[in-house]
Each structure stands twice: as structure tokens, then as C-alpha cells.
Design a protein around this motif. Structure first.
Motif, short mmCIF file in Angstrom:
data_model
loop_
_atom_site.label_atom_id
_atom_site.label_comp_id
_atom_site.label_asym_id
_atom_site.label_seq_id
_atom_site.Cartn_x
_atom_site.Cartn_y
_atom_site.Cartn_z
N THR A 174 0.83 -1.21 0.00
CA THR A 174 0.00 0.00 0.00
C THR A 174 0.86 1.25 0.00
O THR A 174 0.42 2.31 0.45
N ALA A 175 2.10 1.15 -0.51
CA ALA A 175 3.03 2.28 -0.46
C ALA A 175 2.49 3.47 -1.24
O ALA A 175 2.54 4.62 -0.76
N ARG A 176 1.94 3.22 -2.45
CA ARG A 176 1.45 4.34 -3.25
C ARG A 176 0.23 5.00 -2.62
O ARG A 176 -0.02 6.19 -2.87
N GLU A 177 -0.53 4.25 -1.84
CA GLU A 177 -1.67 4.86 -1.15
C GLU A 177 -1.20 5.79 -0.04
O GLU A 177 -1.86 6.81 0.22
N ALA A 195 6.31 7.18 -3.47
CA ALA A 195 7.05 6.06 -2.90
C ALA A 195 7.28 5.00 -3.97
O ALA A 195 6.51 4.84 -4.92
N GLY A 196 8.36 4.24 -3.80
CA GLY A 196 8.66 3.14 -4.70
C GLY A 196 7.94 1.88 -4.26
O GLY A 196 6.97 1.93 -3.48
N PRO A 197 8.39 0.72 -4.73
CA PRO A 197 7.76 -0.54 -4.33
C PRO A 197 7.84 -0.74 -2.81
O PRO A 197 8.86 -0.41 -2.18
N GLY A 198 6.77 -1.26 -2.25
CA GLY A 198 6.75 -1.48 -0.81
C GLY A 198 7.61 -2.65 -0.37
O GLY A 198 8.17 -2.63 0.73
N PHE A 199 7.75 -3.68 -1.21
CA PHE A 199 8.51 -4.87 -0.85
C PHE A 199 9.97 -4.70 -1.26
O PHE A 199 10.25 -4.34 -2.41
N PRO A 200 10.89 -4.97 -0.37
CA PRO A 200 12.31 -4.95 -0.75
C PRO A 200 12.66 -6.16 -1.61
O PRO A 200 11.88 -7.10 -1.74
N THR A 232 0.24 -10.29 -10.64
CA THR A 232 -0.17 -10.62 -11.99
C THR A 232 0.45 -9.61 -12.96
O THR A 232 0.29 -8.40 -12.80
N VAL A 233 1.19 -10.13 -13.94
CA VAL A 233 1.88 -9.27 -14.90
C VAL A 233 0.85 -8.60 -15.80
O VAL A 233 -0.07 -9.25 -16.32
N ARG A 234 1.00 -7.30 -15.97
CA ARG A 234 0.11 -6.55 -16.84
C ARG A 234 0.65 -6.59 -18.26
O ARG A 234 1.67 -5.97 -18.58
N LEU A 235 -0.04 -7.33 -19.11
CA LEU A 235 0.38 -7.53 -20.49
C LEU A 235 -0.57 -6.84 -21.44
O LEU A 235 -1.72 -6.55 -21.10
N VAL A 295 9.27 -3.28 -13.28
CA VAL A 295 8.68 -3.35 -11.95
C VAL A 295 7.25 -2.82 -12.03
O VAL A 295 7.01 -1.76 -12.63
N PRO A 296 6.26 -3.55 -11.46
CA PRO A 296 4.87 -3.08 -11.54
C PRO A 296 4.70 -1.77 -10.78
O PRO A 296 5.30 -1.54 -9.73
N GLU A 297 3.86 -0.91 -11.33
CA GLU A 297 3.56 0.36 -10.70
C GLU A 297 2.10 0.40 -10.26
O GLU A 297 1.25 -0.22 -10.87
N GLY A 298 1.87 1.13 -9.22
CA GLY A 298 0.50 1.31 -8.76
C GLY A 298 -0.02 0.21 -7.87
O GLY A 298 -1.22 0.02 -7.71
N GLY A 299 0.88 -0.56 -7.25
CA GLY A 299 0.44 -1.60 -6.32
C GLY A 299 0.07 -2.88 -7.03
O GLY A 299 0.42 -3.12 -8.19
#
Length: 417
Positions: free
Chosen positions: A83-86, A91-96, A117-120, A237-241
Motif C-alpha cells: 500500500t506504499a502508493r496509497e 514512494a517506490g515498491p513497498g517490498f524490498p 499478476t503481470v500486466r500484459l 517493476v509493476p507500478e500502482g500496487g
């Protein structure tokens, strides 16, 4: 001269009596006089009481299985959401990068891993099997899940062929994939002996395993799982959670792990991560058990009503057939309550007999189902004790109107028929 009055005392007439033994013998004779009809009459009560016992027994048995399954699965599963972007739009990715290792160091954790899930692009990045046989693009609309090795292990998969990718595949960003059984069937991949590959868009991935079943995350059966590091290298890297961590714990450790996981992952910003502890299994069990009991008890009640109608109908027919007998009994001194008692005793005996047989059949049903399913049968003693009484009460209630009808038959009218 007045006539002398007779001093002879009048002889009192004793009222007729109907002993308990006579009542029981008469009701038994009435039942045995037509055994086939009596058996069919009691069948409704047998079904009703048997369903009642089977319902309560199976509900108690399945409740224990539900409780066990909740303890083994639901009560040992923790999810952590990014929930970092919230919290901070910049903020960048929440998980290291080493999120799996950080959580697996916590006490009580068996496996942990991050997946998303990869956004394709659906127009160009479909999934298809090799050989390509055409230009890149198109193919099956299949979800591609980027999952670390720990996330796959936390899902507790059962493989039909091959193996799961491990830390080496993830660390070296190997282009390998694990297919769910549903996806493999759609793509026509039935064996790994030919070293099959799948294309995700224009990117080839070697299939190293096929998952037959999972205990958690059933959507994996209809997906293609690739290493998280490989997906980030190809698609970024996925953006937006949308990234989640799946944690499998020991029994009793889930809530403690949920409390410590955000701090272990991001000691600088634990608020960037939201840990979702498992629900209380007792609440879930009570809800499921209540639904099962209500549903099946309605069914048992319907069977009892059908049984009561059958007893009432048969008893009423017996009253009409035995009108001459009833009139003769009344002419010989039987009172209305004696006739009522006799027919109530017959209907009650049929109900009690049906209750006993139904209790036995219901108990055998519970034991049989438990043996077939390899469960532990659970039948409460109170259920076994009250079920025959339920049959008796059903029989008595069903015989009230026919007994009242028999008691109102006048001897003179009955003997004319």
C-alpha cells in the motif's frame, strides 16, 4: 295405609375400566393385524427421524472437519499487501528485493514469497505453446503470475510432472515457467519429455513443471507462473500496487507473524505494507455449521410432516374400517376416552417404532459416510436419546384427530352398519 318402602339398597354399577396392559395388548394386536400397512405407515416416521439423526450427526462430523481444515489452511495463511502508493504517491515498491528472506526468518513461518499478476498487452502478449507457427502475438488469454519461489511453495502445490523453479532460477533470471493443469491442457502440453516451451508475447519460456492441484491460490491452476525477477527484467517493476506476499505459517503463529511482518519488511516505513491476518476459524465454523443445520433440519422437518400425515391417514382409515368393532366396544361399556386411548396408543406405537428404526438408520448413515470419507463420526448422545421420543410425539400428534373421531362414534349407529 301407606305402602312400606323397600329398604333394599340399589346395587351400584362399577364403571368400566381400561387397564394399561389391556391398552398395550390391544394396540399391539391392531398393529400386527395388518403388518404390511403398519410398516408402510411407520416408513414416513422412519425417514423423518432417520434424516433428523443423520443431519445432526453429519453436521457435527463435518463441523469437526471444517474446524480442522480451517486450522490447517485458513488459520495458517497471512497475506501482506503493498500500500506504499496509497500512503505516498512518490514512494517506490513497498517490498524490498529480499522480502522472502526477511519474512522467512520470523518464528513460525514455513514459506513466504511475493507475487503479482503481470500486466500484459492483450493484443500482442498472449500465451501460446511452441512451436510458434506464426508471428509473435495473439495466443491464449491467460494470466501470467510473477511469483518468487517462496510464493509457489506457500501455495502448497502438488505437481503432476516436473518441478518448481527455485532460488537459482530466480537469482539468475532464468526464463522458465510452471503451468497450471488447466493452462497446460488448453495449450496442449501433456508431457515434459519433449522439453516444451511457451511464448508470452515474443518471449520464450521453458516449461519445467505442471501443477496438478494447490491448497492455496487456486488461480494458479489457470495461470503461467514465472520467476518474479525474470518478469521484472522483461516487463519492468509493476507500478500502482497489486503486489502481494503470501505467507504460510505454523498453526497458532499466523496472527503474530501478521503483526511483525510489516516491520520486518520495511522497518523504515512499516505503514507501506498492510498485513491481513487469518479470520477466526471459530466464527467461520459456526457460520457454516449454522447454515448446514438450518438447511438440513428443514428437510428433516418435511420428512416428519410427511410421516405424520401418513400415520394420521392410516389411523383414520382404520377407524372407518373398525366402526363395527368400536360400536360393539361402546355397547359393552367402553367409554369414549377408552377408544381415544386405544387409537392413540396404536399411533404412538407406530411412531415410536419408526423413531427407533430411524435412529438406527441415521446413526449407521453417519458412520458409513465417515468411514467412506475417512472422517471421525460424531453423534451426540442427546440426539440418539431424543430421536425415538420425537417419533413417539409425531405418532401421538398424528393420531389425535382419528382418535377423537373414533370416540365420537355412537354405538347404535355403528352397529347398524
Amino acid at each position: 295405609m301407606r305402602p312400606r318402602r323397600s329398604r333394599t339398597a340399589a346395587v351400584p354399577i362399577e364403571p368400566s375400566r381400561f387397564a394399561v396392559r389391556d391398552t398395550l395388548s390391544e394396540s399391539l394386536a391392531g398393529i400386527l393385524q395388518r403388518p404390511a400397512r403398519s410398516a408402510l405407515t411407520a416408513l414416513g416416521t422412519v425417514l423423518g427421524v432417520g434424516t433428523f439423526v443423520a443431519v445432526l450427526g453429519l453436521t457435527a462430523t463435518t463441523s469437526s472437519q471444517i474446524d480442522s481444515r480451517f486450522n490447517l489452511l485458513t488459520a495458517t495463511e497471512v497475506t501482506v499487501e503493498d500500500t506504499a502508493r496509497e500512503q505516498n504517491p512518490f514512494a517506490g515498491p513497498g517490498f524490498p528485493a529480499d522480502a522472502d528472506l526477511r519474512v522467512e526468518r520470523l518464528g513460525g513461518v514455513r514459506h513466504a514469497g511475493v507475487f503479482y499478476t503481470v500486466r500484459l498487452d492483450p493484443a500482442t502478449d498472449g500465451v501460446r505453446a511452441a512451436p510458434v507457427g506464426g508471428a509473435p502475438g495473439g495466443g491464449e488469454r491467460t494470466d501470467v503470475v510473477a511469483a518468487s519461489p517462496g510464493a509457489l511453495r506457500a501455495a502448497v502445490p502438488r505437481l503432476s510432472q516436473g518441478r518448481l523453479y527455485d532460488e537459482y532460477h530466480s537469482g539468475t533470471r532464468q526464463r522458465v515457467a510452471v503451468l497450471g493443469s488447466g493452462t497446460a491442457a488448453r495449450l496442449g502440453i501433456t508431457t515434459l519429455d519433449t522439453r516444451p516451451a511457451v511464448f508470452i508475447g515474443a518471449e520464450p519460456f521453458t516449461v519445467i513443471g505442471i501443477i496438478e492441484d494447490v491448497e492455496r491460490k487456486a488461480e494458479l491452476l489457470l495461470s503461467v507462473a514465472v520467476p518474479r525477477t525474470t518478469a521484472e527484467e522483461i516487463w519492468g517493476v509493476p507500478e500502482g500496487g497489486g503486489t502481494t506476499m503470501l505467507v504460510a505459517t505454523e498453526v497458532g503463529a499466523a496472527r503474530q507473524v501478521a503483526h511483525l511482518a510489516p516491520t520486518a519488511l520495511r522497518p523504515d516505513h512499516p505503514e507501506y505494507l498492510k498485513a491481513v491476518p487469518p479470520p477466526d476459524p471459530r466464527t467461520l465454523r459456526s457460520g457454516v455449521t449454522s447454515d448446514l443445520e438450518q438447511l438440513f433440519l428443514i428437510l428433516a422437518g418435511i420428512c416428519l410432516v410427511i410421516g405424520a400425515v401418513g400415520i394420521a391417514n392410516t389411523t383414520l382409515v382404520a377407524v372407518l374400517e373398525r366402526t363395527g368393532e368400536i360400536g360393539l366396544r361402546r355397547a359393552l361399556g367402553a367409554r369414549g376416552r377408552h377408544i381415544t386411548t386405544q387409537f392413540l396408543a396404536e399411533s404412538g406405537a407406530l411412531g415410536a417404532l419408526g423413531g427407533l428404526v430411524g435412529t438406527s438408520l441415521g446413526t449407521l448413515t453417519v458412520v458409513g459416510v465417515a468411514v467412506v470419507r475417512d472422517w471421525t463420526p460424531v453423534v451426540h448422545p442427546a440426539t440418539v436419546a431424543t430421536a425415538p421420543l420425537l417419533g413417539l410425539v409425531t405418532g401421538l400428534l398424528a393420531g389425535l384427530y382419528p382418535a377423537w373421531r373414533a370416540a365420537r362414534i355412537q354405538p347404535a349407529e355403528a352397529l347398524r352398519r
